[in-house]
Write an enzyme that holds these catalytic residues in place. Structure first.
Site, PDB file in Angstrom:
ATOM      1  N   GLU A   1       0.856  -1.197   0.000  1.00 45.23           N
ATOM      2  CA  GLU A   1       0.000   0.000   0.000  1.00 45.23           C
ATOM      3  C   GLU A   1       0.884   1.236   0.000  1.00 45.23           C
ATOM      4  O   GLU A   1       1.720   1.419   0.902  1.00 45.23           O
ATOM      5  CB  GLU A   1      -0.960   0.009   1.197  1.00 45.23           C
ATOM      6  CG  GLU A   1      -1.872   1.240   1.142  1.00 45.23           C
ATOM      7  CD  GLU A   1      -3.042   1.208   2.106  1.00 45.23           C
ATOM      8  OE1 GLU A   1      -3.470   0.108   2.518  1.00 45.23           O
ATOM      9  OE2 GLU A   1      -3.533   2.309   2.445  1.00 45.23           O
TER      10      GLU A   1
ATOM     11  N   ASP B   1       9.895   7.458   0.294  1.00 41.41           N
ATOM     12  CA  ASP B   1       9.255   7.420  -1.015  1.00 41.41           C
ATOM     13  C   ASP B   1       9.010   5.975  -1.485  1.00 41.41           C
ATOM     14  O   ASP B   1       9.936   5.158  -1.467  1.00 41.41           O
ATOM     15  CB  ASP B   1      10.194   8.154  -1.973  1.00 41.41           C
ATOM     16  CG  ASP B   1       9.710   8.207  -3.393  1.00 41.41           C
ATOM     17  OD1 ASP B   1       8.605   7.739  -3.682  1.00 41.41           O
ATOM     18  OD2 ASP B   1      10.476   8.728  -4.220  1.00 41.41           O
TER      19      ASP B   1
ATOM     20  N   ASP C   1      -2.103  11.813  -3.426  1.00 38.90           N
ATOM     21  CA  ASP C   1      -2.130  13.282  -3.516  1.00 38.90           C
ATOM     22  C   ASP C   1      -2.593  13.660  -4.920  1.00 38.90           C
ATOM     23  O   ASP C   1      -2.000  13.219  -5.912  1.00 38.90           O
ATOM     24  CB  ASP C   1      -0.737  13.846  -3.248  1.00 38.90           C
ATOM     25  CG  ASP C   1      -0.341  13.718  -1.772  1.00 38.90           C
ATOM     26  OD1 ASP C   1      -1.247  13.638  -0.916  1.00 38.90           O
ATOM     27  OD2 ASP C   1       0.866  13.686  -1.485  1.00 38.90           O
TER      28      ASP C   1
ATOM     29  N   LYS D   1      -4.035  20.990  -9.902  1.00 32.86           N
ATOM     30  CA  LYS D   1      -3.735  22.023 -10.904  1.00 32.86           C
ATOM     31  C   LYS D   1      -3.033  21.390 -12.098  1.00 32.86           C
ATOM     32  O   LYS D   1      -2.072  20.633 -11.925  1.00 32.86           O
ATOM     33  CB  LYS D   1      -2.830  23.101 -10.299  1.00 32.86           C
ATOM     34  CG  LYS D   1      -3.522  23.945  -9.261  1.00 32.86           C
ATOM     35  CD  LYS D   1      -2.594  25.009  -8.750  1.00 32.86           C
ATOM     36  CE  LYS D   1      -3.275  25.746  -7.606  1.00 32.86           C
ATOM     37  NZ  LYS D   1      -2.329  26.403  -6.724  1.00 32.86           N
TER      38      LYS D   1
ATOM     39  N   ASP E   1     -11.236  10.500  -5.603  1.00 33.07           N
ATOM     40  CA  ASP E   1     -12.459  11.290  -5.749  1.00 33.07           C
ATOM     41  C   ASP E   1     -12.220  12.475  -6.689  1.00 33.07           C
ATOM     42  O   ASP E   1     -13.075  13.349  -6.794  1.00 33.07           O
ATOM     43  CB  ASP E   1     -12.896  11.821  -4.379  1.00 33.07           C
ATOM     44  CG  ASP E   1     -11.813  12.659  -3.733  1.00 33.07           C
ATOM     45  OD1 ASP E   1     -10.639  12.224  -3.771  1.00 33.07           O
ATOM     46  OD2 ASP E   1     -12.113  13.751  -3.223  1.00 33.07           O
TER      47      ASP E   1
ATOM     48  N   THR F   1     -11.373   5.201   4.086  1.00 36.51           N
ATOM     49  CA  THR F   1     -10.149   5.828   4.594  1.00 36.51           C
ATOM     50  C   THR F   1     -10.514   7.239   5.042  1.00 36.51           C
ATOM     51  O   THR F   1     -11.591   7.749   4.759  1.00 36.51           O
ATOM     52  CB  THR F   1      -9.048   5.932   3.508  1.00 36.51           C
ATOM     53  OG1 THR F   1      -9.426   6.941   2.567  1.00 36.51           O
ATOM     54  CG2 THR F   1      -8.805   4.612   2.805  1.00 36.51           C
TER      55      THR F   1
ATOM     56  N   TYR G   1      -9.311  10.054   4.011  1.00 39.41           N
ATOM     57  CA  TYR G   1      -9.490  10.986   2.892  1.00 39.41           C
ATOM     58  C   TYR G   1     -10.793  10.733   2.160  1.00 39.41           C
ATOM     59  O   TYR G   1     -11.420  11.658   1.657  1.00 39.41           O
ATOM     60  CB  TYR G   1      -8.272  10.928   1.952  1.00 39.41           C
ATOM     61  CG  TYR G   1      -7.158  11.773   2.495  1.00 39.41           C
ATOM     62  CD1 TYR G   1      -6.324  11.284   3.507  1.00 39.41           C
ATOM     63  CD2 TYR G   1      -6.965  13.082   2.076  1.00 39.41           C
ATOM     64  CE1 TYR G   1      -5.329  12.059   4.066  1.00 39.41           C
ATOM     65  CE2 TYR G   1      -5.966  13.872   2.624  1.00 39.41           C
ATOM     66  CZ  TYR G   1      -5.151  13.352   3.612  1.00 39.41           C
ATOM     67  OH  TYR G   1      -4.178  14.146   4.164  1.00 39.41           O
ATOM     68  N   GLU G   2     -11.216   9.494   2.138  1.00 36.76           N
ATOM     69  CA  GLU G   2     -12.516   9.224   1.530  1.00 36.76           C
ATOM     70  C   GLU G   2     -13.620   9.869   2.366  1.00 36.76           C
ATOM     71  O   GLU G   2     -14.565  10.453   1.819  1.00 36.76           O
ATOM     72  CB  GLU G   2     -12.763   7.727   1.407  1.00 36.76           C
ATOM     73  CG  GLU G   2     -14.135   7.437   0.824  1.00 36.76           C
ATOM     74  CD  GLU G   2     -14.300   5.994   0.401  1.00 36.76           C
ATOM     75  OE1 GLU G   2     -14.016   5.685  -0.761  1.00 36.76           O
ATOM     76  OE2 GLU G   2     -14.711   5.171   1.239  1.00 36.76           O
TER      77      GLU G   2
HETATM   78  C1  LIG Z   1      -4.123  12.224   0.069  1.00 35.10           C
HETATM   79  S1  LIG Z   1      -3.229  11.230   1.189  1.00 35.10           S
HETATM   80  C2  LIG Z   1      -4.216   9.748   1.288  1.00 35.10           C
HETATM   81  C3  LIG Z   1      -3.905   8.912   2.479  1.00 35.10           C
HETATM   82  C4  LIG Z   1      -4.691   7.603   2.600  1.00 35.10           C
HETATM   83  N1  LIG Z   1      -4.383   6.690   1.513  1.00 35.10           N
HETATM   84  C5  LIG Z   1      -6.164   7.854   2.677  1.00 35.10           C
HETATM   85  O1  LIG Z   1      -6.892   7.468   1.738  1.00 35.10           O
HETATM   86  O2  LIG Z   1      -6.626   8.428   3.679  1.00 35.10           O
HETATM   87  C6  LIG Z   1      -1.854  10.711   0.199  1.00 35.10           C
HETATM   88  C7  LIG Z   1      -0.728  10.097   1.004  1.00 35.10           C
HETATM   89  O3  LIG Z   1       0.300   9.662   0.114  1.00 35.10           O
HETATM   90  C8  LIG Z   1       1.551   9.910   0.717  1.00 35.10           C
HETATM   91  N2  LIG Z   1       2.549  10.000  -0.363  1.00 35.10           N
HETATM   92  C9  LIG Z   1       2.723  11.017  -1.242  1.00 35.10           C
HETATM   93  N3  LIG Z   1       3.735  10.756  -2.063  1.00 35.10           N
HETATM   94  C10 LIG Z   1       4.219   9.540  -1.718  1.00 35.10           C
HETATM   95  C11 LIG Z   1       5.289   8.732  -2.186  1.00 35.10           C
HETATM   96  N4  LIG Z   1       6.066   9.127  -3.206  1.00 35.10           N
HETATM   97  N5  LIG Z   1       5.506   7.538  -1.591  1.00 35.10           N
HETATM   98  C12 LIG Z   1       4.726   7.129  -0.563  1.00 35.10           C
HETATM   99  N6  LIG Z   1       3.700   7.855  -0.072  1.00 35.10           N
HETATM  100  C13 LIG Z   1       3.455   9.044  -0.634  1.00 35.10           C
HETATM  101  C14 LIG Z   1       1.337  11.212   1.463  1.00 35.10           C
HETATM  102  O4  LIG Z   1       2.284  11.403   2.511  1.00 35.10           O
HETATM  103  C15 LIG Z   1      -0.089  11.055   1.978  1.00 35.10           C
HETATM  104  O5  LIG Z   1      -0.125  10.505   3.269  1.00 35.10           O
END
Ligand SMILES: C[S@@+](CC[C@H](N)C(=O)[O-])C[C@H]1O[C@@H](n2cnc3c(N)ncnc32)[C@H](O)[C@@H]1O
Length: 242
Positions: A73, A125, A147, A151, A183, A221, A223-224
């Site tokens: 994940e 990462d 993320d 934009k 979404d 989740t 964010y959902e």
């Molecule tokens: C919008 S949040 C969604 C979190 C979770 N999956 C949820 O649905 O609630 C996106 C997550 O991806 C992580 N993220 C962004 N770039 C990443 C990367 N290159 N590798 C691993 N995680 C990353 C961010 O730190 C953040 O916690």
């Protein structure tokens, strides 16, 4: 930067990992509580995947017990999905990746509380793990509410990209799946078009219900939940590694 900005720390201070071209927000938010800091110090080292050593040929050897499937994940955020799946699937080995320190601290506490022995972690990462893994070792990759970079001029920062789909294609077994939930309409369309253009993936949907219906056993989740509160619907895409 996005509809999610109030949930995340200042997303205008993006950190760019030049080695991998990954973009993510600040890696730290509020100061950790004492117990969270202690969890990171005492528990995380045991769960962390050691990327300084070559990956084992058989990735299931990361776990002390036999595992039948391997799932990764990417960006687990609050970790509610990852811990739920790990507890309900004890014979699956999970690799969870999240660079945000506060989220990692929260999940490590949950792993301890639930006694989940089938999770390994990486606190940076996800491309670093993808490049470390051996070929054809994963049954599933979950990218849930990544993320969104809404934009247009930032779309190239999205995790779904030709180079990352190449990474997915290398580490997924034939017949393995890449699951993507979002979404954000433009990101859903972006992912559909990138996977359509990639020879290794086919979209499994046969009708609209297939991508409008959450995955089986979906626990949702954080964010959902925020998307729902703000009136946005989600798409749940599944692509099969050919
Ligand atoms: C919008 S949040 C969604 C979190 C979770 N999956 C949820 O649905 O609630 C996106 C997550 O991806 C992580 N993220 C962004 N770039 C990443 C990367 N290159 N590798 C691993 N995680 C990353 C961010 O730190 C953040 O916690």
């Amino acid at each position: 930067m996005s509809a999610f900005a109030c949930e995340r720390p200042n997303m205008t201070e993006q950190h760019r990992n030049r080695a991998t071209e990954a973009f993510f927000g600040r890696r730290k938010g509020k100061p950790l509580r004492t117990q969270q800091a202690a969890h990171l110090e005492t528990l995380l080292p045991a769960f962390r995947v050691d990327l300084t050593s070559p990956a084992p040929d058989d990735i299931t050897s990361l776990f002390a017990h036999d595992v039948e499937r391997m799932r990764m994940e990417i960006g687990f955020g609050g970790g509610e999905h990852l811990i739920h799946r790990a507890v309900e699937n004890p014979s699956t080995g999970f690799i969870g990746v999240e660079p945000f320190v506060n989220s990692m601290a929260k999940l490590v506490g949950q792993i301890e509380a639930k006694g989940a022995v089938n999770i390994r972690l990486h606190d940076d990462d996800a491309t670093q793990v993808l490049d470390w893994l051996p070929d054809a070792c994963l049954d599933q990759i979950d990218l849930l509410y990544p993320d969104p970079w809404p934009k247009r001029r930032h779309w190239k920062r999205r995790f779904v990209s030709p180079v990352n789909l190449d990474r997915f294609a290398r580490v997924l077994k034939s017949g393995g799946v890449f699951c993507f939930a979002s979404d954000i309409d433009t990101y859903v369309n972006w992912t559909l078009s990138h996977c359509r253009d990639h020879a290794a993936f086919e979209w499994t949907a046969e009708n609209a219900a297939d991508w409008l219906t959450p995955y089986a056993g979906w626990p949702s989740t954080r964010y959902e939940a925020k998307a729902r509160r703000e009136g946005r619907k989600s798409a749940y895409l599944t692509f099969r590694r050919i």
